[in-house]
Design a protein around this motif. Structure first.
Motif, PDB file in Angstrom:
ATOM      1  N   GLY A  21       0.821  -1.220   0.000  1.00  0.00           N
ATOM      2  CA  GLY A  21       0.000   0.000   0.000  1.00  0.00           C
ATOM      3  C   GLY A  21       0.852   1.266   0.000  1.00  0.00           C
ATOM      4  O   GLY A  21       0.742   2.100  -0.899  1.00  0.00           O
ATOM      5  N   PRO A  22       1.723   1.445   1.005  1.00  0.00           N
ATOM      6  CA  PRO A  22       2.583   2.630   1.019  1.00  0.00           C
ATOM      7  C   PRO A  22       3.541   2.713  -0.169  1.00  0.00           C
ATOM      8  O   PRO A  22       3.802   3.804  -0.678  1.00  0.00           O
ATOM      9  N   LEU A  23       4.067   1.568  -0.625  1.00  0.00           N
ATOM     10  CA  LEU A  23       4.984   1.594  -1.760  1.00  0.00           C
ATOM     11  C   LEU A  23       4.292   2.085  -3.027  1.00  0.00           C
ATOM     12  O   LEU A  23       4.840   2.904  -3.772  1.00  0.00           O
ATOM     13  N   ILE A  24       3.100   1.600  -3.267  1.00  0.00           N
ATOM     14  CA  ILE A  24       2.347   2.045  -4.444  1.00  0.00           C
ATOM     15  C   ILE A  24       2.012   3.529  -4.327  1.00  0.00           C
ATOM     16  O   ILE A  24       2.093   4.269  -5.306  1.00  0.00           O
ATOM     17  N   PHE A  25       1.673   3.981  -3.128  1.00  0.00           N
ATOM     18  CA  PHE A  25       1.367   5.392  -2.915  1.00  0.00           C
ATOM     19  C   PHE A  25       2.584   6.265  -3.212  1.00  0.00           C
ATOM     20  O   PHE A  25       2.472   7.282  -3.894  1.00  0.00           O
ATOM     21  N   VAL A  26       3.751   5.843  -2.729  1.00  0.00           N
ATOM     22  CA  VAL A  26       4.989   6.612  -2.974  1.00  0.00           C
ATOM     23  C   VAL A  26       5.292   6.656  -4.465  1.00  0.00           C
ATOM     24  O   VAL A  26       5.651   7.707  -5.009  1.00  0.00           O
ATOM     25  N   LEU A  27       5.153   5.529  -5.147  1.00  0.00           N
ATOM     26  CA  LEU A  27       5.411   5.512  -6.587  1.00  0.00           C
ATOM     27  C   LEU A  27       4.430   6.405  -7.337  1.00  0.00           C
ATOM     28  O   LEU A  27       4.808   7.088  -8.285  1.00  0.00           O
ATOM     29  N   TYR A  28       3.188   6.427  -6.923  1.00  0.00           N
ATOM     30  CA  TYR A  28       2.176   7.261  -7.584  1.00  0.00           C
ATOM     31  C   TYR A  28       2.460   8.743  -7.342  1.00  0.00           C
ATOM     32  O   TYR A  28       2.386   9.552  -8.260  1.00  0.00           O
ATOM     33  N   GLN A  40      18.369  15.084  -9.038  1.00  0.00           N
ATOM     34  CA  GLN A  40      17.113  14.340  -9.021  1.00  0.00           C
ATOM     35  C   GLN A  40      17.325  12.889  -9.453  1.00  0.00           C
ATOM     36  O   GLN A  40      16.660  11.989  -8.941  1.00  0.00           O
ATOM     37  N   GLU A  41      18.235  12.659 -10.382  1.00  0.00           N
ATOM     38  CA  GLU A  41      18.539  11.289 -10.803  1.00  0.00           C
ATOM     39  C   GLU A  41      19.115  10.486  -9.645  1.00  0.00           C
ATOM     40  O   GLU A  41      18.763   9.326  -9.450  1.00  0.00           O
ATOM     41  N   LYS A  42      20.009  11.103  -8.866  1.00  0.00           N
ATOM     42  CA  LYS A  42      20.584  10.430  -7.700  1.00  0.00           C
ATOM     43  C   LYS A  42      19.504  10.097  -6.683  1.00  0.00           C
ATOM     44  O   LYS A  42      19.486   8.999  -6.125  1.00  0.00           O
ATOM     45  N   GLU A  43      18.605  11.058  -6.437  1.00  0.00           N
ATOM     46  CA  GLU A  43      17.517  10.819  -5.489  1.00  0.00           C
ATOM     47  C   GLU A  43      16.596   9.711  -5.981  1.00  0.00           C
ATOM     48  O   GLU A  43      16.142   8.880  -5.192  1.00  0.00           O
ATOM     49  N   GLN A  44      16.337   9.678  -7.282  1.00  0.00           N
ATOM     50  CA  GLN A  44      15.466   8.655  -7.841  1.00  0.00           C
ATOM     51  C   GLN A  44      16.113   7.271  -7.720  1.00  0.00           C
ATOM     52  O   GLN A  44      15.449   6.299  -7.390  1.00  0.00           O
ATOM     53  N   LYS A  45      17.416   7.197  -7.962  1.00  0.00           N
ATOM     54  CA  LYS A  45      18.114   5.916  -7.833  1.00  0.00           C
ATOM     55  C   LYS A  45      18.097   5.434  -6.390  1.00  0.00           C
ATOM     56  O   LYS A  45      17.927   4.239  -6.123  1.00  0.00           O
ATOM     57  N   LYS A  46      18.259   6.355  -5.438  1.00  0.00           N
ATOM     58  CA  LYS A  46      18.187   5.985  -4.027  1.00  0.00           C
ATOM     59  C   LYS A  46      16.794   5.484  -3.671  1.00  0.00           C
ATOM     60  O   LYS A  46      16.650   4.494  -2.955  1.00  0.00           O
ATOM     61  N   ALA A  47      15.765   6.156  -4.170  1.00  0.00           N
ATOM     62  CA  ALA A  47      14.393   5.748  -3.888  1.00  0.00           C
ATOM     63  C   ALA A  47      14.096   4.370  -4.470  1.00  0.00           C
ATOM     64  O   ALA A  47      13.463   3.532  -3.820  1.00  0.00           O
ATOM     65  N   ILE A  48      14.580   4.112  -5.675  1.00  0.00           N
ATOM     66  CA  ILE A  48      14.373   2.803  -6.298  1.00  0.00           C
ATOM     67  C   ILE A  48      15.090   1.727  -5.494  1.00  0.00           C
ATOM     68  O   ILE A  48      14.551   0.643  -5.258  1.00  0.00           O
ATOM     69  N   PHE A  49      16.316   2.007  -5.044  1.00  0.00           N
ATOM     70  CA  PHE A  49      17.044   1.045  -4.223  1.00  0.00           C
ATOM     71  C   PHE A  49      16.289   0.726  -2.941  1.00  0.00           C
ATOM     72  O   PHE A  49      16.167  -0.441  -2.551  1.00  0.00           O
ATOM     73  N   VAL A  50      15.769   1.749  -2.282  1.00  0.00           N
ATOM     74  CA  VAL A  50      15.020   1.546  -1.037  1.00  0.00           C
ATOM     75  C   VAL A  50      13.772   0.706  -1.295  1.00  0.00           C
ATOM     76  O   VAL A  50      13.457  -0.206  -0.520  1.00  0.00           O
ATOM     77  N   LEU A  51      13.070   0.980  -2.380  1.00  0.00           N
ATOM     78  CA  LEU A  51      11.867   0.214  -2.698  1.00  0.00           C
ATOM     79  C   LEU A  51      12.194  -1.247  -2.991  1.00  0.00           C
ATOM     80  O   LEU A  51      11.522  -2.155  -2.504  1.00  0.00           O
ATOM     81  N   VAL A  52      13.233  -1.483  -3.767  1.00  0.00           N
ATOM     82  CA  VAL A  52      13.617  -2.860  -4.104  1.00  0.00           C
ATOM     83  C   VAL A  52      14.093  -3.597  -2.851  1.00  0.00           C
ATOM     84  O   VAL A  52      13.722  -4.756  -2.618  1.00  0.00           O
ATOM     85  N   PHE A  53      14.875  -2.920  -2.024  1.00  0.00           N
ATOM     86  CA  PHE A  53      15.370  -3.537  -0.793  1.00  0.00           C
ATOM     87  C   PHE A  53      14.223  -3.891   0.150  1.00  0.00           C
ATOM     88  O   PHE A  53      14.180  -4.986   0.706  1.00  0.00           O
ATOM     89  N   SER A  54      13.256  -2.971   0.317  1.00  0.00           N
ATOM     90  CA  SER A  54      12.123  -3.254   1.210  1.00  0.00           C
ATOM     91  C   SER A  54      11.261  -4.385   0.659  1.00  0.00           C
ATOM     92  O   SER A  54      10.747  -5.212   1.419  1.00  0.00           O
ATOM     93  N   PHE A  55      11.105  -4.464  -0.665  1.00  0.00           N
ATOM     94  CA  PHE A  55      10.336  -5.543  -1.262  1.00  0.00           C
ATOM     95  C   PHE A  55      11.043  -6.878  -1.043  1.00  0.00           C
ATOM     96  O   PHE A  55      10.405  -7.885  -0.722  1.00  0.00           O
TER      97      PHE A  55
END
Length: 70
Positions: A21-28, A40-55
């Protein structure tokens, strides 16, 4: 008489729902803009890493719980 549902039967659904639920909300909310700056690219890569790691952590917890249940 009303039937009772055991938590054991539905616990995995709630585990998945509580994480996805929260992951989909953050992506949206984050949505990717057309042009990204380097910052912004660095921040996006960090966010993707966090999402993949939490999954991956969620999948490990579910797998371990399934093994422990048997």
């Amino acid at each position: 008489m009303t039937g009772m549902t055991s938590y054991e039967d539905i616990k995995y659904f709630f585990w998945i729902e509580s994480v996805l639920g929260p992951l989909i909300f953050v992506l949206y909310i984050k949505g990717a803009p057309d042009q990204l700056s380097r910052e912004q690219e660095k921040e996006q890569k960090k966010a993707i890493f966090v999402l993949v790691f939490s999954f991956a952590c969620m999948l490990m917890v579910i797998f371990m719980a399934m093994l422990k249940g048997h």
